[in-house]
Enzyme design. Structure first.
Site, PDB file in Angstrom:
ATOM      1  CB  CYS A   1      -0.953  -0.005   1.184  1.00 16.24           C
ATOM      2  SG  CYS A   1      -1.863  -1.549   1.399  1.00 16.24           S
ATOM      3  CB  ALA A   2       4.064   1.649  -1.798  1.00 19.53           C
ATOM      4  CB  ALA A   3       0.538   5.132  -3.994  1.00 23.96           C
TER       5      ALA A   3
ATOM      6  N   GLY B   1       4.155   7.357  -1.806  1.00 22.67           N
ATOM      7  CA  GLY B   1       5.557   6.992  -1.913  1.00 22.67           C
ATOM      8  C   GLY B   1       6.533   7.660  -0.974  1.00 22.67           C
ATOM      9  N   GLY B   2       6.053   8.396   0.025  1.00 20.80           N
ATOM     10  CA  GLY B   2       6.980   9.025   0.958  1.00 20.80           C
ATOM     11  C   GLY B   2       7.831   8.016   1.705  1.00 20.80           C
TER      12      GLY B   2
ATOM     13  CG  ASP C   1      -1.103   1.839  -3.894  1.00 23.39           C
ATOM     14  OD1 ASP C   1      -0.915   2.202  -2.717  1.00 23.39           O
ATOM     15  OD2 ASP C   1      -2.169   2.063  -4.516  1.00 23.39           O
TER      16      ASP C   1
ATOM     17  CG  ASP D   1      -6.321  -5.771  -5.189  1.00 24.22           C
ATOM     18  OD1 ASP D   1      -6.334  -4.548  -4.958  1.00 24.22           O
ATOM     19  OD2 ASP D   1      -7.172  -6.346  -5.883  1.00 24.22           O
TER      20      ASP D   1
ATOM     21  CG  ASP E   1       1.002   3.785   5.613  1.00 27.88           C
ATOM     22  OD1 ASP E   1       0.031   3.775   6.395  1.00 27.88           O
ATOM     23  OD2 ASP E   1       1.487   4.839   5.155  1.00 27.88           O
TER      24      ASP E   1
ATOM     25  CB  CYS F   1      -2.378   8.124   8.938  1.00 32.85           C
ATOM     26  SG  CYS F   1      -3.417   7.781   7.506  1.00 32.85           S
TER      27      CYS F   1
END
Length: 446
Positions: free
Chosen positions: A259-261, A263-264, A280, A306, A321, A374
């Site tokens: 779930c990378a985007a 990309g930070g 992602d 996915d 994340d 988050c």
């Protein structure tokens, strides 16, 4: 939208920004459309592109201020309206909210705030009959609004009731009130730099936080700031930059960023010397991730898939994340509390558990899994990890040491996990204070 609807805007400076802000507020509160989606991209409000940069910034601040202070504004208006808010015209209520917000918290002369709100209702067929009401109420607000705002602080909070009840139950009412107070202030811009952090802090007129992020009050187009085009830094909330630190030395290790985007964290992992595979499901978000990596001159294998169905040989480390309600980002996204519902929390926990199980299956023995969200909701953080530990006996928690997060032990939960809150990182200037709400746990596979 037909140009004729905006014809009046060209005659009065500032009216266009207020009309679009009113549309956006209505879309958030009535149609559950995200604030950011209406400001940029394919689903943006069609008239945003007609505004100058200055008016676009004003429009965004108008909408965000109303959403940040909605509870207080509605309390004040309830005291100023003898018969309550008009029920047959949303534009009349929105004009009142915008006018009061400008009078109380923005550098707008009272007469201009009143006049432009009156013009908003004049231009709306259903609201036009309330011109006198809007004029009178906002004039009273200019006289009595500050005292009513102070009174409101004793009775209401500027967050959706369901969220405040949750935070009070989990963190205690005192902390819940501190969180809502932090939401009042538009957050500063946080930046992660590749190197020479102190020099960049000076150049960007910011301060170097204990965690290594740079915090600056510069606003406007990020792309125009020094060092952006050269790829010397990227925008990332100081709290969001902490989970990657829990891996320790990553040089030469294989890491999956699920779930990378946008990309930070992928950039952090690659910059730390890891061999990164970023996954992602969204092609649009993956394009943004690729663009960011290209600008930063960092490399990673990028996969559109996915994450809970993706297959790959095991990794030395995995960062998950997970998708969540994002209630921890409410400082930056004041619409979140009004868009989300209590039921959204339960709807996401199943996905988070599937992703955690997948992450464990992709992890080598002895490998490290860092799970983060988050979100301020315990079901999406602490409880998700406790469920996983109960199911997966091969995992053990490795508590966070204060030395790993610049000695900020207030950010460590009783169980040893990372837990940041919007009211953390206090500063004399509230504009430089606060963090996004983040949770992160570090788990090792036996």
């Amino acid at each position: 939208m037909p140009p004729s609807k905006f014809a009046l805007q060209t005659e009065v400076p500032g009216l266009a920004a207020r009309r679009i802000a009113a549309d956006i507020i209505d879309n958030v509160l009535l149609r559950r459309r995200a604030l950011d989606d209406q400001l940029d991209g394919v689903s943006a409000h069609p008239a945003v592109k007609t505004l100058s940069d200055r008016d676009r910034a004003l429009m965004r601040r108008l909408a965000a201020t109303v959403l940040r202070r909605l509870g207080t504004l509605r309390f004040i208006l309830s005291r100023l309206l003898d018969r309550g808010t008009p029920t047959d015209s949303q534009r009349a209520e929105t004009a009142l909210l915008l006018g009061a917000a400008q009078i109380l918290w923005m550098e707008v002369p009272d007469h201009a705030a009143v006049d432009l709100s009156v013009r908003l209702v004049q231009a709306d067929r259903r609201a036009a009959k309330y011109v006198g009401l809007v004029n009178a109420v906002l004039r009273r607000c200019a006289r009595d609004g500050q005292a009513l705002s102070e009174e409101a602080g004793q009775h209401v909070v500027d967050v959706a009731p369901w969220l405040f009840q949750r935070w009070s139950a989990h963190y205690g009412e005192t902390t819940a009130r501190a969180i809502t107070a932090a939401i009042h202030h538009e957050p500063a811009l946080d930046i992660t730099v590749k190197a020479n952090a102190q020099a960049w802090a000076t150049r960007l007129h910011g301060e170097l936080l204990p965690t290594g992020s740079i915090r600056t009050l510069l606003h406007g187009a990020v792309t125009l700031l020094p060092g952006f085009d050269e790829g010397n830094w990227w925008v990332q909330d100081a709290a969001a930059a902490l989970p990657v630190r829990l891996f320790g030395d990553l040089r030469g290790k294989t890491v999956a960023d699920l779930c990378a985007a946008p990309g930070g964290k992928t950039a952090q992992l690659a910059h730390a010397g890891a061999i990164v595979t970023a996954v992602d499901r969204s092609p649009a978000r993956i394009r943004r991730l690729r663009d960011n990596l290209s600008r930063l001159a960092l490399s990673a294998e990028v996969v559109v898939a996915d994450a809970d169905e993706w297959q790959h040989e095991p990794f030395d480390a995995i960062l998950l994340d997970a998708p969540c309600t994002a209630t921890g980002t409410i400082r930056r996204h004041p619409d979140i509390g009004w868009l989300k519902q209590d039921s959204d929390v339960a709807a996401l926990t199943g996905l988070q558990q599937r992703l955690l199980n997948k992450a464990v299956s992709l992890l080598k023995p002895g490998g490290t899994l860092v799970y983060c969200t988050c979100s301020l909701e315990p079901e999406e953080g602490e409880q998700a990890v406790e469920r996983l530990l109960a199911e997966e006996t091969s995992l053990r928690r490795v508590p966070v040491d204060p030395s790993e997060i610049a000695g900020l032990d207030e950010l460590i939960s009783p169980a040893g996990d990372l837990r940041t809150l919007p009211n953390h990182l206090a500063r004399p200037d509230p504009r430089l204070a606060g963090l996004d709400g983040f949770y992160a746990a570090r788990l090792i596979k036996a």
